[in-house]
Write an enzyme that holds these catalytic residues in place. Structure first.
Site, PDB file in Angstrom:
ATOM      1  N   ARG A  92       7.111  12.700  -6.475  1.00 42.46           N
ATOM      2  CA  ARG A  92       5.843  11.996  -6.240  1.00 42.46           C
ATOM      3  C   ARG A  92       4.711  12.850  -6.817  1.00 42.46           C
ATOM      4  NH1 ARG A  92       4.028  12.073  -0.536  1.00 42.46           N
ATOM      5  NH2 ARG A  92       2.513  13.448  -1.464  1.00 42.46           N
ATOM      6  N   HIS A 147       0.356  10.939  -1.325  1.00 37.88           N
ATOM      7  CA  HIS A 147       1.046   9.836  -0.647  1.00 37.88           C
ATOM      8  C   HIS A 147       0.307   8.518  -0.903  1.00 37.88           C
ATOM      9  CE1 HIS A 147       3.039   7.453   2.364  1.00 37.88           C
ATOM     10  NE2 HIS A 147       1.887   7.231   2.967  1.00 37.88           N
ATOM     11  N   TYR A 190      -0.633  20.142  -0.263  1.00 38.03           N
ATOM     12  CA  TYR A 190       0.603  20.756   0.242  1.00 38.03           C
ATOM     13  C   TYR A 190       1.715  20.782  -0.818  1.00 38.03           C
ATOM     14  CZ  TYR A 190       1.115  15.734   0.861  1.00 38.03           C
ATOM     15  OH  TYR A 190       1.118  14.395   0.637  1.00 38.03           O
TER      16      TYR A 190
HETATM   17  C1  LIG Z   1       8.796   4.323  11.330  1.00 38.96           C
HETATM   18  C2  LIG Z   1       7.620   4.859  10.580  1.00 38.96           C
HETATM   19  N1  LIG Z   1       7.260   6.140  10.725  1.00 38.96           N
HETATM   20  C3  LIG Z   1       6.185   6.633  10.053  1.00 38.96           C
HETATM   21  C4  LIG Z   1       5.465   5.826   9.208  1.00 38.96           C
HETATM   22  C5  LIG Z   1       4.248   6.384   8.460  1.00 38.96           C
HETATM   23  N2  LIG Z   1       4.607   6.565   7.041  1.00 38.96           N
HETATM   24  C6  LIG Z   1       4.312   5.620   6.127  1.00 38.96           C
HETATM   25  S1  LIG Z   1       4.872   6.000   4.609  1.00 38.96           S
HETATM   26  C7  LIG Z   1       5.507   7.477   5.153  1.00 38.96           C
HETATM   27  C8  LIG Z   1       6.246   8.383   4.213  1.00 38.96           C
HETATM   28  C9  LIG Z   1       7.451   7.699   3.683  1.00 38.96           C
HETATM   29  O1  LIG Z   1       8.227   8.561   2.914  1.00 38.96           O
HETATM   30  P1  LIG Z   1       9.445   7.998   2.090  1.00 38.96           P
HETATM   31  O2  LIG Z   1      10.247   7.063   2.917  1.00 38.96           O
HETATM   32  O3  LIG Z   1      10.160   9.172   1.522  1.00 38.96           O
HETATM   33  O4  LIG Z   1       8.758   7.120   0.944  1.00 38.96           O
HETATM   34  P2  LIG Z   1       7.624   7.591  -0.086  1.00 38.96           P
HETATM   35  O5  LIG Z   1       6.314   7.309   0.577  1.00 38.96           O
HETATM   36  O6  LIG Z   1       7.836   9.039  -0.365  1.00 38.96           O
HETATM   37  O7  LIG Z   1       7.816   6.747  -1.283  1.00 38.96           O
HETATM   38  C10 LIG Z   1       5.264   7.651   6.516  1.00 38.96           C
HETATM   39  C11 LIG Z   1       5.685   8.829   7.291  1.00 38.96           C
HETATM   40  C12 LIG Z   1       5.870   4.484   9.093  1.00 38.96           C
HETATM   41  N3  LIG Z   1       5.241   3.630   8.280  1.00 38.96           N
HETATM   42  N4  LIG Z   1       6.966   4.035   9.759  1.00 38.96           N
END
Ligand SMILES: Cc1ncc(C[n+]2csc(CCOP(=O)(O)OP(=O)(O)O)c2C)c(N)n1
Length: 348
Positions: free
Chosen positions: A242, A246, A254
């Site tokens: 990435r 985010h 970080y």
């Molecule tokens: C159950 C849940 N926990 C926390 C979140 C908050 N959240 C949204 S996106 C994210 C990171 C997701 O990481 P990943 O699945 O690796 O996908 P990426 O964003 O890296 O593409 C988080 C923690 C959420 N939406 N749902």
């Protein structure tokens, strides 16, 4: 056919789709900075090989289940950039009619399951769609996209377990971009790779370089052919990174700068351009022509979205519940339930 041997037009199309995704998202980033977008936008810069290489194998009757970082999949599966842009700007002309911006839009017609905010919750849904294809004797495929972070939730386990037991035509695409928001992958799980988990559900896991569209295409070919032939699910883990935060408000301090720079060198678009230039006579004029075409599409999309109205306040309570077709209520009314058959005295 291996991706490297595809005819020129198909190779150029892979490149076009990667470029369209990058340009669409860059345009969104600009609109965000101009204050035209409420809420967050989650861009996939550096991950474009994944939607391009996977969606290239899909037919109209296949269904995808994208998540927040999969705008490319929306576009390549056929969503009109104008409509997608309107959705993201929260306008009444978007698929959720301005009820929210960005995340919760899909299209029944195009086979796009709307993402939910709950990470991985769509994996069991996609497995259910795939199960339906199997029950109906169709050779369509369901594709579930998720991040490595989402794969640590229980829904991932339930979806994979169900898919493995029933050998449903599901392709699971894990976009392992090394971060779940600010959490680095080594703090997310104790093993190196999500694809290792596939074996414990009774199907194959494939680990590919997610920044190499040719590798992604080849892995997806194996998975889709297996699914269509009744061979059940496959999990493809695409190793990527990435490059941005985010979401656009996140400066991602970080993430070590050296790490970011290292991955920028592996940009999937630049890499594939090198291949095309060497093997398929792709040059600056071909790229310029594509960029011009995309720019015109995006100008039109942005204008359409900006000119579209927000939904009127009075419509806030419309479309909140599905129309009552009389089916649910017959199941739910106590009167229509059969009393359980019991022996002896009970209070029932
Ligand atoms: C159950 C849940 N926990 C926390 C979140 C908050 N959240 C949204 S996106 C994210 C990171 C997701 O990481 P990943 O699945 O690796 O996908 P990426 O964003 O890296 O593409 C988080 C923690 C959420 N939406 N749902």
């Amino acid at each position: 056919m291996a991706a490297k041997d595809l005819p020129k037009d198909k190779l150029f199309n892979l490149y076009y789709n990667m470029l369209l995704t990058r340009q669409f998202e860059d345009r969104l980033s600009k609109l965000y900075r101009q204050g035209k977008i409420f809420g967050g936008i989650f861009l996939s810069t550096g991950q474009e090989a994944i939607p391009a290489g996977t969606c290239a194998h899909l037919r109209d009757d296949d269904v995808i289940s994208p998540i927040h970082r999969d705008l490319g999949a929306f576009l390549i599966k056929g969503m009109d950039p104008k409509i997608l842009m309107a959705q993201i700007l929260g306008k009444a002309t978007g698929p959720s009619k301005g009820r929210d911006s960005f995340l919760h839009a899909g299209s029944k017609k195009l086979g796009i399951i709307p993402p939910t905010s709950i990470l991985a919750s769509t994996i069991p849904i996609a497995a259910g769609v795939a199960f339906t294809f199997k029950l109906r004797g169709k050779d369509s495929v369901a594709v579930s996209y998720f991040g490595e972070g989402g794969s640590n939730r229980g829904d991932f386990h339930e979806g994979c377990n169900f898919a493995g037991i029933h050998k449903v035509p599901l392709v699971l695409i894990c976009e392992n971009n090394k971060y779940a928001y600010s959490t680095p992958v080594e703090k997310e799980m104790a093993i190196c790779c999500v694809s290792y988990r596939a074996e414990s559900y009774g199907f194959q896991g494939l680990l590919v370089d997610g920044n190499d569209v040719l590798a992604v295409y080849d892995a997806m070919q194996i998975a889709v052919e297996r699914a269509r032939a009744g061979g059940g699910p496959t999990l493809i883990e695409c190793m990527t990174y990435r490059i941005r935060g985010h979401s656009e408000h996140d400066e991602a301090k970080y993430q070590p700068e050296a790490e970011k720079q290292e991955w920028k060198k592996k940009d999937p678009i630049t890499r594939f351009k090198g291949f095309l230039t060497e093997k398929a006579g792709f040059g600056e004029s071909e790229e310029e022509e594509m960029l011009k075409r995309i720019s015109a599409i995006l100008d039109e999309a942005a204008q359409f979205a900006l000119d579209s109205p927000f939904p009127p306040g009075e419509s806030a309570l419309e479309d909140v519940f599905a129309p009552d077709e009389g089916v649910r209520s017959t199941h739910l009314t106590i009167e229509s339930r059969q009393k359980p058959v019991v022996s002896g005295e009970t209070n029932l």
